[in-house]
Design a protein around this motif. Structure first.
Motif, PDB file in Angstrom:
ATOM      1  N   TRP A 158       3.271  -2.827  -5.754  1.00  0.00           N
ATOM      2  CA  TRP A 158       1.953  -3.397  -5.476  1.00  0.00           C
ATOM      3  C   TRP A 158       1.349  -2.845  -4.192  1.00  0.00           C
ATOM      4  CZ3 TRP A 158      -1.461  -5.588  -8.542  1.00  0.00           C
ATOM      5  CH2 TRP A 158      -1.017  -5.994  -9.802  1.00  0.00           C
ATOM      6  N   PHE A 188       1.702   0.206  -3.339  1.00  0.00           N
ATOM      7  CA  PHE A 188       1.176   1.472  -3.857  1.00  0.00           C
ATOM      8  C   PHE A 188      -0.161   1.246  -4.546  1.00  0.00           C
ATOM      9  CE2 PHE A 188       0.850   4.226  -7.634  1.00  0.00           C
ATOM     10  CZ  PHE A 188       0.837   5.468  -7.039  1.00  0.00           C
ATOM     11  N   ILE A 189      -0.205   0.205  -5.379  1.00  0.00           N
ATOM     12  CA  ILE A 189      -1.450  -0.081  -6.096  1.00  0.00           C
ATOM     13  C   ILE A 189      -2.574  -0.378  -5.097  1.00  0.00           C
ATOM     14  CG2 ILE A 189      -2.569  -1.688  -7.684  1.00  0.00           C
ATOM     15  CD1 ILE A 189       0.129  -1.950  -9.126  1.00  0.00           C
ATOM     16  N   TRP A 210      -2.827   0.549  -2.057  1.00  0.00           N
ATOM     17  CA  TRP A 210      -3.182   1.749  -1.318  1.00  0.00           C
ATOM     18  C   TRP A 210      -4.086   2.643  -2.163  1.00  0.00           C
ATOM     19  CZ3 TRP A 210      -2.719   7.087  -1.046  1.00  0.00           C
ATOM     20  CH2 TRP A 210      -2.931   7.621   0.217  1.00  0.00           C
ATOM     21  N   VAL A 211      -3.733   2.810  -3.411  1.00  0.00           N
ATOM     22  CA  VAL A 211      -4.528   3.662  -4.295  1.00  0.00           C
ATOM     23  C   VAL A 211      -5.921   3.065  -4.496  1.00  0.00           C
ATOM     24  CG1 VAL A 211      -4.710   4.503  -6.664  1.00  0.00           C
ATOM     25  CG2 VAL A 211      -2.567   4.721  -5.450  1.00  0.00           C
ATOM     26  N   VAL A 212      -5.991   1.747  -4.646  1.00  0.00           N
ATOM     27  CA  VAL A 212      -7.297   1.126  -4.857  1.00  0.00           C
ATOM     28  C   VAL A 212      -8.174   1.289  -3.609  1.00  0.00           C
ATOM     29  CG1 VAL A 212      -8.492  -1.052  -5.270  1.00  0.00           C
ATOM     30  CG2 VAL A 212      -6.469  -0.498  -6.589  1.00  0.00           C
ATOM     31  N   ALA A 254      -7.895   3.624  -1.363  1.00  0.00           N
ATOM     32  CA  ALA A 254      -8.279   5.036  -1.309  1.00  0.00           C
ATOM     33  C   ALA A 254      -9.451   5.267  -2.253  1.00  0.00           C
ATOM     34  CB  ALA A 254      -7.097   5.930  -1.678  1.00  0.00           C
ATOM     35  N   GLY A 255      -9.397   4.596  -3.410  1.00  0.00           N
ATOM     36  CA  GLY A 255     -10.506   4.694  -4.348  1.00  0.00           C
ATOM     37  C   GLY A 255     -11.793   4.157  -3.741  1.00  0.00           C
ATOM     38  N   LEU A 305     -11.797   9.832  -8.716  1.00  0.00           N
ATOM     39  CA  LEU A 305     -11.893   8.365  -8.650  1.00  0.00           C
ATOM     40  C   LEU A 305     -11.296   7.709  -9.879  1.00  0.00           C
ATOM     41  CD1 LEU A 305     -15.348   7.230  -7.328  1.00  0.00           C
ATOM     42  CD2 LEU A 305     -13.144   6.138  -6.971  1.00  0.00           C
ATOM     43  N   LEU A 332      -7.592   8.043  -9.856  1.00  0.00           N
ATOM     44  CA  LEU A 332      -6.992   7.116  -8.897  1.00  0.00           C
ATOM     45  C   LEU A 332      -6.905   5.724  -9.512  1.00  0.00           C
ATOM     46  CD1 LEU A 332      -8.569   7.929  -5.427  1.00  0.00           C
ATOM     47  CD2 LEU A 332      -6.157   7.775  -5.941  1.00  0.00           C
ATOM     48  N   ALA A 390      -3.538   3.417 -10.456  1.00  0.00           N
ATOM     49  CA  ALA A 390      -3.276   2.041 -10.025  1.00  0.00           C
ATOM     50  C   ALA A 390      -2.970   1.165 -11.229  1.00  0.00           C
ATOM     51  CB  ALA A 390      -4.478   1.493  -9.265  1.00  0.00           C
TER      52      ALA A 390
END
Ligand code: HEM
Lengths: 324, 539
Positions: free
Chosen positions: A268, A270-271, A273-275, A277-278, B41, B44, B48
């Motif tokens: 989570w 990671f999730i 962080w990716v979100v 970053a998005g 995007l 990414l 997720a």
């Protein structure tokens, strides 16, 4: 000491609650147009981390002179009272965190209760910094105090545990480094969601929407400023969160023999962080609407919440300090 | 802080029309699509979403027992989910596809941007636009202290601007760090991926339990692990040869039963070295050449000496495993498949094997049922055992667990219960056939993970540069200023009454720029900023 901490938490919740009511009064009395126009375009540059330029204010936009209006005057008074109550609440809250730490003879981040207690304090303290730099955003305090009351009450009712020392797995200086940065960034993300939600409502209002959640935004500061604050807070928190995740990986290597093992908490993180970053990407892309980008930030916060609560309740993993 | 497309050289809008190969055109278009910010995007976001099942469903790499349990609980759904890799999400085809596409997109994004950035770094700041008063920031300075281009350039250089002087114009730019940081950040992401890849290709790890005592020493070969996994580029022969013996294990507990300290002492024997003693703990692994040893858990292995009806003794010190109870209740079995061999005939009836299963309680309570320990340390230890005699089912060719009795043999009556007893250390239990079981004592054991993970150094360095790049990218701001010195009517450019015009353009949205510009103008004109206020503008 531990009992004192518990009492302070209760007092802090009550103080935030009264602050919230006071903010609500301000809302009810306030004159929307005036607040929106008078908002000076000042910008918070994340508490001293601003890099080049530092925190400098733009010359204030000429504000509309305030008409001496009785209801407005009372609204301002209510708002001021709310802000000072929030200061008092944060002070009590800090007292609760510190006494809890003293009672436990360690950093007060050993279980979920303490974790939430500290994260919310960071959120409140950061809010006061924002408020100090941009007094015109005061009305956001309604949402902030609401979040405080909800989270703290939840922590006290559902997560409370007695003070105990740390289990061996947590006895490491990486504990302090990793957990403090996670808490700090989570607190800023928590605060960041307040202007994000306010922006989404306000932007709708400014586009002429007059249905339910948008009507709440009638008396909020202008959308552009909210959006900028949202970004500033997230841009400030993101590198800290990144550092926290890296520190966690270093600690995990020492403790469990692998830097990254897709444990639910790690997954989570990671999730999130990716979100986030998005979100930063979306905001940097001109073809993506600001409201879409802001929604991504809100989703990011939901993933942070999921990590804070959901993972501890629904999954078991190596991050076993949840203490629920 | 957003850039409005920062590339100094935008590709020409319309290339001369030529007939292009449709395949090439398609490829080029796909590449452009793939490397666009929008695709990045979406990828990414997909990444997720794709990670979520990895936390909801148990994963083989994390918790294989839970996966097995899931198969038992959901016999219909599990095999189908398994087919699509739901129990190994992070190695699945679809998860890999997403991140490989993302990283391809990333490379496709970084390369042209690096080229452009290097170009921009080499280029002189661009010439001034014709009308400086159209820029967001503008000021006109009369009789400034620094009135000629060289002096203005000097002021700017002192403030670390990159400066170019063209005739009566000074161009300056600052904040290249933003793009540098951004590129460093994205490149570090690729390095992180490579580090992870190196770790999974060239790394290996194994888990096992190590019971104290020289007779239980373990040597680092694949067979000696209960569970091991070697990367695709690792051969069993690559495992570094060393042997470990658990000398001592110490655990301290608080009165509440919570552990406060664990410490394992082992002797390490590697070929070519003299054996040495080393200690390690949770959070501070034993770092050996080519492998690290991590302390994951601990427990007690009861030493049980069984003397069969012919008077022959055998000893078992198989570990009893923790049940998950914080007070260290343990569950296990002692198997004696070779018991009751008639010394005269050298044969044993198939139904004369013996086993004991039950619980080990480090601190037993005062009253029955003796099923849960009261404290994790050995304050009042006891074994609560059931004896079995019959056929253990070990010869059937079905691999059994050393930690559990084969329940099928009990169910089909081939293995019979012959008594139960609470046994304390030193006590001996005499069974119905005259054979005896002595509870000699316990030995501590530790659960170890042994790992070799190359690529960690690369990961660490890449994480550091990633963070630096990220901060540069987020907090640096790109901006340009220009100064134009106009000679006074008919006079010379160096005479005292020349007019200097200044303009500023923030290339990164940044509210503090107005102030910075005002300060710069003040520095050039050599007086306080409030005398000549920079014209305000919106960023
Ligand atoms: C592995 C996937 C990626 C991750 C995790 C990632 C992460 C990030 C983050 C956290 C930022 C914020 C820093 C900043 O605002 O400068 C950023 C910025 C940026 N990224 Fe990525 N990125 C990825 C892939 C890509 C790709 C494929 C592209 C090209 C299409 C790209 C282009 C950019 C650009 C242009 C910025 C600068 C935005 C700005 O000026 O604010 N990134 N990236």
């Amino acid at each position: 000491m531990s009992a004192l901490s518990d009492q302070l938490v209760t007092f802090a919740i009550l103080t935030y609650l009264v602050a919230m009511i006071s903010h609500a009064v301000e809302f009810a009395l306030g004159n929307a147009r005036k607040v929106a126009v008078a908002a000076p375009a000042r910008e918070l540059v994340g508490a001293g981390v601003g890099g080049a330029g530092g925190s400098v204010d733009e010359p204030a936009t000429p504000s509309v002179p305030e008409r001496p209006d009785r209801s407005t005057g009372r609204a301002v008074l209510a708002g001021r009272i709310a802000a000072w109550l929030t200061v008092l609440g944060a002070a009590l809250h800090l007292g609760a965190v510190v006494t809890r730490g003293i009672a436990a003879e360690r950093m007060p981040w050993g279980n979920m209760y303490e974790f939430v207690l500290t994260v919310t304090w960071i959120g409140a303290a950061a809010w006061l910094v924002v408020l100090w730099k941009q007094p015109s955003l005061r009305r956001l305090g309604l949402f902030l105090t609401l979040v405080m009351v909800l989270l703290l009450a939840f922590a006290e009712l559902k997560l409370y545990v007695q003070v105990v020392p740390l289990m061996p797995a947590l006895q490491s200086y990486w504990f302090i480094i990793h957990v403090s940065t996670i808490i700090f960034s989570s607190g800023i993300f928590l605060l960041g969601v307040v202007p994000a939600a306010a922006y989404l409502m306000r932007a709708g209002w400014e586009q002429g929407r007059r249905s339910f959640p948008y009507t709440l935004a009638r008396r909020l500061p202008a959308a552009a400023g909210l959006e900028r604050l949202t970004f500033t807070l997230h841009a400030f928190a993101f590198p800290i969160f990144t550092f926290a995740v890296i520190a966690g990986a270093i600690w995990a290597e020492a403790a469990w023999g692998r830097a990254w093992g897709w444990d639910p908490k790690e997954t989570w993180a990671f999730i999130s962080w990716v979100v986030y970053a998005g979100y930063l990407h979306a905001r940097a892309t001109p073809s993506v609407k600001r409201s879409v980008a802001t929604w991504i930030a809100v989703v990011g916060f939901l993933t942070v919440l999921m990590n804070l609560f959901g993972v501890n309740f629904f999954f078991t993993g190596l991050h076993s300090y949840a203490g629920v | 802080m957003t850039t409005v497309d920062d590339r100094p050289t935008t590709p020409p809008a319309e290339a001369p029309r030529r007939r292009v190969n449709p395949v090439l055109a398609l490829l080029r278009n796909s590449w452009r699509q793939l490397t666009s910010m929008r695709t990045a995007l979406i990828l990414l976001f997909l990444l997720a979403v794709a990670a979520i099942p990895g936390s909801v469903l148990p994963q083989r790499g994390v918790n294989p027992e839970k996966v097995d349990q899931w198969f038992v609980d959901h016999p219909d759904l599990a095999p189908r989910l398994d087919q699509i890799g739901a129990f190994a999400v992070f190695g699945s085809v679809w998860f890999s596809a997403i991140y490989l596409l993302l990283f391809t997109s990333l490379i496709g994004c970084i390369l042209p941007r690096t080229r452009d950035h290097v170009r921009a770094l080499r280029m002189r700041p661009p010439a001034a636009p014709k009308r400086l008063d159209r820029l967001p920031q503008h000021a006109a300075l009369e009789a400034p202290a620094a009135a000629d281009p060289a002096a203005i350039a000097a002021v700017l250089r002192r403030r670390r601007w990159r400066v170019a002087v063209r005739g009566n114009e000074v161009s300056a730019e600052k904040g290249y760090l933003k793009e540098t940081g951004n590129l460093l950040f994205h490149t570090s992401l690729i390095a992180v991926l490579l580090g992870v890849a190196a770790g999974s290709w060239y790394g290996w790890h194994g888990n096992r339990i190590l019971v104290a005592g020289a007779d239980n020493a373990f040597c680092n070969t694949r067979q000696q692990y209960a569970e091991a996994s070697l990367g695709p580029r690792v051969d069993s022969a690559d495992l570094p040869p060393f042997c470990l013996t658990l000398e001592k294990f110490e655990a301290d507990y608080l009165d509440s039963g919570q552990a406060s300290r664990f410490w394992a002492t082992v002797s390490v024997d590697s070929p070519g070295d003299t054996p040495r003693t080393a200690g390690f703990s949770v959070n501070s692994p034993l770092r050996l050449d080519g492998a690290n040893v991590y302390l994951l858990g601990n427990g007690y292995a009861p030493v049980l000496k069984y003397t069969d009806r012919y008077g022959k003794s055998q000893t078992s010190d198989d570990p009893f495993l923790r049940t998950g109870d914080p007070n260290a209740t343990e569950e296990g079995v002692a198997l004696f498949p070779d018991a009751n061999v008639d010394p005269k005939t050298g044969r044993r009836a198939a139904d004369q094997q013996v086993a004991f299963d039950g619980l080990y309680l480090p601190t037993v309570g005062d009253q029955p049922p003796y099923v849960a320990s009261q404290f994790p340390a050995e304050r009042n230890p006891a074994l609560n055992l059931t004896a079995y005699r019959g056929n253990l089912g070990l010869d059937a060719g079905i691999p059994g667990s050393v930690y559990q009795l084969d329940q099928r043999q009990v169910d089909n009556g081939k293995l019979k219960q012959v008594g139960t007893k609470l046994l304390r250390p030193g006590e001996t239990w005499t069974l119905d056939d005259g054979s005896t079981l002595e509870f000699v004592g316990t030995r501590p054991y530790v659960t170890l993970a042994v790992r070799h993970a190359p690529g960690q150094t690369l990961l660490l360095v890449a994480s550091g540069t990633l963070l630096l790049g990220l901060m540069g990218s987020l907090f640096a701001r790109r901006r340009r200023v220009w100064f134009r010195v106009s000679p006074p009517e008919g006079g010379s450019p160096t005479s005292g009454s020349s007019l200097v015009e200044a303009g500023g353009l923030p290339r990164t949205e940044h509210p503090g720029f107005a102030d910075e510009f005002a300060q710069l103008v003040a520095a050039v004109s050599g007086d306080a900023p409030d005398r000549r206020r920079a014209r305000e503008g919106d960023e």
